[in-house]
Write a protein that holds these residues in place. Structure first.
Motif, PDB file in Angstrom:
ATOM      1  N   HIS A  81      26.121  47.717  46.270  1.00  7.34           N
ATOM      2  CA  HIS A  81      24.930  47.626  45.439  1.00  7.34           C
ATOM      3  C   HIS A  81      25.123  47.127  43.920  1.00  7.34           C
ATOM      4  O   HIS A  81      24.049  47.138  43.054  1.00  7.34           O
ATOM      5  N   SER A  82      26.320  46.674  43.559  1.00  9.90           N
ATOM      6  CA  SER A  82      26.808  46.532  42.075  1.00  9.90           C
ATOM      7  C   SER A  82      26.454  45.112  41.812  1.00  9.90           C
ATOM      8  O   SER A  82      26.253  44.350  42.538  1.00  9.90           O
ATOM      9  N   LYS A  83      25.977  45.072  40.548  1.00  9.14           N
ATOM     10  CA  LYS A  83      25.737  43.600  39.943  1.00  9.14           C
ATOM     11  C   LYS A  83      26.985  42.894  39.723  1.00  9.14           C
ATOM     12  O   LYS A  83      27.008  41.631  39.467  1.00  9.14           O
ATOM     13  N   GLN A  84      28.260  43.430  39.797  1.00 14.47           N
ATOM     14  CA  GLN A  84      29.433  42.725  39.584  1.00 14.47           C
ATOM     15  C   GLN A  84      29.920  42.240  40.997  1.00 14.47           C
ATOM     16  O   GLN A  84      30.353  43.095  41.705  1.00 14.47           O
ATOM     17  N   PRO A  85      30.104  40.905  41.062  1.00 21.40           N
ATOM     18  CA  PRO A  85      30.459  40.390  42.274  1.00 21.40           C
ATOM     19  C   PRO A  85      31.919  41.007  42.566  1.00 21.40           C
ATOM     20  O   PRO A  85      32.144  41.323  43.954  1.00 21.40           O
ATOM     21  N   GLU A  86      32.914  41.319  41.688  1.00 19.69           N
ATOM     22  CA  GLU A  86      34.062  41.672  42.094  1.00 19.69           C
ATOM     23  C   GLU A  86      34.142  43.278  42.773  1.00 19.69           C
ATOM     24  O   GLU A  86      34.563  43.598  43.582  1.00 19.69           O
TER      25      GLU A  86
END
Length: 186
Positions: A81-86
């Protein structure tokens, strides 16, 4: 009627700048929602991910296997659910690695759903749809999976509409260029 009257009172008490912002949001809000996808999936902040990572590290120091698994699931949830693709990719990798060791249908459903969210966030909509269908085979009435399935369908439809728009625009520009060159020759 009362709600509409309250909205009008609220609108009339706003400053001119905020009234303009309301008008702009009314006009552009649906457009922005269309472009961004408008899904209702939650996002996590980097702080939540760090907190979950800390929880996993603490659980590895002496918690029971059940405690470790719960903290790993919370971390997986936060990552996909993070906005960071990694972070999303890390979450997908963690879930795929742990899916083979899952014996409980409930845990399998949860992991499939989180994997589907991860793939949705990473733009792999067909894989996300496959996982959502598997999830719904286990729990056909599960609202979260049904909601994700709808979000995937809407996103695929939106991407198709945008693709058609780009194609039509390109054809129009090429046709306009050809017509312009023919007119100059005469």
């Amino acid at each position: 009627m009362l709600i509409r009257a309250l909205k009008l009172v609220d609108y009339n008490l706003q400053t001119p700048e905020s009234k303009m912002e309301v008008k702009i949001n009314r006009f552009f809000g649906p457009i922005v929602t269309f472009i961004n996808g408008g899904d209702r999936l939650p996002w996590t902040s980097p702080d939540i991910v760090v907190g979950c990572e800390r929880e996993v590290a603490d659980a590895n120091k002496g918690a029971s296997d059940e405690g470790k698994n719960e903290s790993i699931m919370r971390l997986s949830w936060a990552l996909v659910h993070s906005k960071q693709p990694e972070d999303v990719q890390r979450g997908i990798a963690m879930l795929e690695a742990s899916l083979a060791n899952t014996s409980s249908p409930l845990q399998q459903r949860e992991k499939l759903y989180l994997l589907a969210v991860g793939y949705y966030r990473s733009g792999e909509y067909s894989r996300s749809r496959e996982l959502t269908v598997q999830c719904l085979e286990i729990a056909p009435d599960w609202r979260q999976a049904l909601s994700l399935k709808k979000a995937i369908k809407d996103r695929i439809t939106k991407d198709g509409v945008i693709g058609i728009g780009i194609t039509v625009t390109t054809i129009g520009l090429i046709a306009g260029g050809i017509i312009a060159s023919l007119i100059r020759r005469k």
